[in-house]
Design a protein around this motif. Structure first.
Motif, PDB file in Angstrom:
ATOM      1  N   TYR A   1       0.838  -1.198   0.000  1.00 33.26           N
ATOM      2  CA  TYR A   1       0.000   0.000   0.000  1.00 33.26           C
ATOM      3  C   TYR A   1       0.878   1.256   0.000  1.00 33.26           C
ATOM      4  CZ  TYR A   1      -3.487  -3.186   2.146  1.00 33.26           C
ATOM      5  OH  TYR A   1      -4.345  -4.225   2.437  1.00 33.26           O
TER       6      TYR A   1
ATOM      7  N   TYR B   1       0.358   5.364   1.045  1.00 32.55           N
ATOM      8  CA  TYR B   1      -0.489   6.352   1.688  1.00 32.55           C
ATOM      9  C   TYR B   1       0.223   7.703   1.671  1.00 32.55           C
ATOM     10  CZ  TYR B   1      -2.837   2.314   3.884  1.00 32.55           C
ATOM     11  OH  TYR B   1      -3.500   1.134   4.122  1.00 32.55           O
TER      12      TYR B   1
ATOM     13  N   GLN C   1       0.381  11.277   4.070  1.00 33.07           N
ATOM     14  CA  GLN C   1       0.026  11.843   5.368  1.00 33.07           C
ATOM     15  C   GLN C   1       0.465  13.295   5.412  1.00 33.07           C
ATOM     16  OE1 GLN C   1       1.960  10.101   8.857  1.00 33.07           O
ATOM     17  NE2 GLN C   1       0.114  10.468  10.078  1.00 33.07           N
TER      18      GLN C   1
ATOM     19  N   GLY D   1      -0.455  16.641  10.736  1.00 37.69           N
ATOM     20  CA  GLY D   1      -1.585  16.596  11.648  1.00 37.69           C
ATOM     21  C   GLY D   1      -2.813  15.881  11.112  1.00 37.69           C
ATOM     22  N   GLN D   2      -2.649  15.152  10.044  1.00 39.72           N
ATOM     23  CA  GLN D   2      -3.787  14.467   9.438  1.00 39.72           C
ATOM     24  C   GLN D   2      -3.605  12.959   9.488  1.00 39.72           C
ATOM     25  OE1 GLN D   2      -6.546  16.202   8.312  1.00 39.72           O
ATOM     26  NE2 GLN D   2      -5.443  17.914   9.227  1.00 39.72           N
ATOM     27  N   GLY D   3      -4.667  12.274   9.176  1.00 39.13           N
ATOM     28  CA  GLY D   3      -4.613  10.823   9.081  1.00 39.13           C
ATOM     29  C   GLY D   3      -3.978  10.392   7.780  1.00 39.13           C
ATOM     30  N   LEU D   4      -4.051   9.111   7.517  1.00 32.38           N
ATOM     31  CA  LEU D   4      -3.448   8.559   6.326  1.00 32.38           C
ATOM     32  C   LEU D   4      -4.459   8.537   5.189  1.00 32.38           C
ATOM     33  CD1 LEU D   4      -1.650   7.529   8.717  1.00 32.38           C
ATOM     34  CD2 LEU D   4      -1.128   5.573   7.261  1.00 32.38           C
TER      35      LEU D   4
ATOM     36  N   PHE E   1      -5.267   7.042   1.646  1.00 32.13           N
ATOM     37  CA  PHE E   1      -4.929   5.927   0.767  1.00 32.13           C
ATOM     38  C   PHE E   1      -4.660   6.422  -0.647  1.00 32.13           C
ATOM     39  CE2 PHE E   1      -5.055   1.965  -1.381  1.00 32.13           C
ATOM     40  CZ  PHE E   1      -5.889   2.122  -2.482  1.00 32.13           C
TER      41      PHE E   1
ATOM     42  N   LEU F   1       3.920   7.283   2.857  1.00 34.90           N
ATOM     43  CA  LEU F   1       4.161   6.055   3.603  1.00 34.90           C
ATOM     44  C   LEU F   1       3.829   4.846   2.756  1.00 34.90           C
ATOM     45  CD1 LEU F   1       2.515   7.256   6.904  1.00 34.90           C
ATOM     46  CD2 LEU F   1       4.885   6.521   6.735  1.00 34.90           C
TER      47      LEU F   1
ATOM     48  N   PHE G   1       4.468  -0.782   8.271  1.00 36.51           N
ATOM     49  CA  PHE G   1       4.771   0.477   7.611  1.00 36.51           C
ATOM     50  C   PHE G   1       6.267   0.759   7.579  1.00 36.51           C
ATOM     51  CE2 PHE G   1       0.823   2.786   6.792  1.00 36.51           C
ATOM     52  CZ  PHE G   1      -0.099   2.002   7.466  1.00 36.51           C
ATOM     53  N   GLY G   2       6.672   1.431   6.511  1.00 39.89           N
ATOM     54  CA  GLY G   2       8.013   1.971   6.461  1.00 39.89           C
ATOM     55  C   GLY G   2       8.066   3.306   7.177  1.00 39.89           C
ATOM     56  N   PRO G   3       9.244   3.909   7.268  1.00 36.55           N
ATOM     57  CA  PRO G   3       9.392   5.173   7.993  1.00 36.55           C
ATOM     58  C   PRO G   3       8.878   6.386   7.223  1.00 36.55           C
ATOM     59  CG  PRO G   3      11.477   4.501   7.083  1.00 36.55           C
ATOM     60  CD  PRO G   3      10.525   3.388   6.813  1.00 36.55           C
TER      61      PRO G   3
END
Lengths: 113, 114
Positions: free
Chosen positions: B33, B35, B37, B40-43, B45, B91, B105-107
């Motif tokens: 996947y 994503y 970001q 201050g927000q969510g992920l 897709f 991400l 998840f990766g960094p």
């Protein structure tokens, strides 16, 4: 559209207290709900999940509660430690073959020593 | 360790330039996947590769975004003609099975478009 959201953007607690992070969801067809922890500068890390046919699931120091009646999800952290300071995201996975999770905005947990 | 790796960790580019972001998933993981970001927000897709099936591109915000996964392993996310609103952390995550609930998840790659 469907959404996953959080009630509180920031939660501050004292070390040793229990923490409760809440999440509201709107897609009643989701089959799994998942909590992730994201520390500063890192990618999210899986904590625990719960299937939609369950009400409660416990892990190590964490408990997830699911209330399908009010479409509410919570993550309880027992004896919160400074290392628990992070942003916590809830996510829901759609049922019926939609394997794309929808993430909420996140709650920042700050643990004071 | 054999976690998900991403490169570069930081990328600063000028508006209008193309960028390529790389993701090395955990060996043997079927699903991958991408994503985005924002602060201050969510992920959000972007795209999902599911084994040998056609990728789900439903989250790509515009045709300037594309991604490929070669040999079922490494993936590259390409953003053409970057805009300032593309600035975000990108991400990548992988899971063992298609539809796996536990994603690794990766960094992330922090992209800044000036």
């Amino acid at each position: 559209g469907e959404s996953v959201g959080l009630h509180l953007p920031t939660l501050s607690v004292q070390e040793g207290d229990n923490s409760i992070i809440n999440c509201a969801y709107s897609n009643s067809a989701s089959d799994y709900f998942i909590w992730y922890k994201q520390e500063s500068g890192k990618g999210p890390q899986f904590i625990i999940d719960i299937r939609s046919n369950m009400d409660k699931r416990q892990g190590q120091r964490v408990t997830v509660l699911l209330n399908k009646t009010v479409k509410h999800l919570s993550l309880q952290i027992a004896a919160t430690q400074p290392g628990d300071s992070a942003v916590y995201f809830c996510a829901e996975r759609g049922a019926g073959g939609s394997y794309i999770p929808t993430f909420g905005r996140g709650t920042s947990l700050i643990v004071h020593p | 360790g054999a976690g998900v790796s991403q490169s570069p960790s930081n990328k600063v580019t000028e508006k209008g330039k193309d960028v390529e972001l790389r993701c090395d998933p955990i060996s043997g993981h079927t699903a991958l996947y991408w994503y985005r970001q924002s602060l201050g927000q969510g992920l959000e897709f972007l795209i999902y590769f599911q084994g040998n099936s056609a990728p789900d591109k439903s989250g790509l915000p515009s045709d300037r975004f594309s991604a490929e996964r070669t040999g079922g392993s490494v993936s590259t996310l390409t953003i053409q003609r970057t805009q300032q609103e593309d600035s975000a952390v990108y991400l990548c995550a992988s899971s063992l099975l298609v539809g796996g609930k536990e994603q690794y998840f990766g960094p992330g790659t922090r992209l800044t478009v000036t």
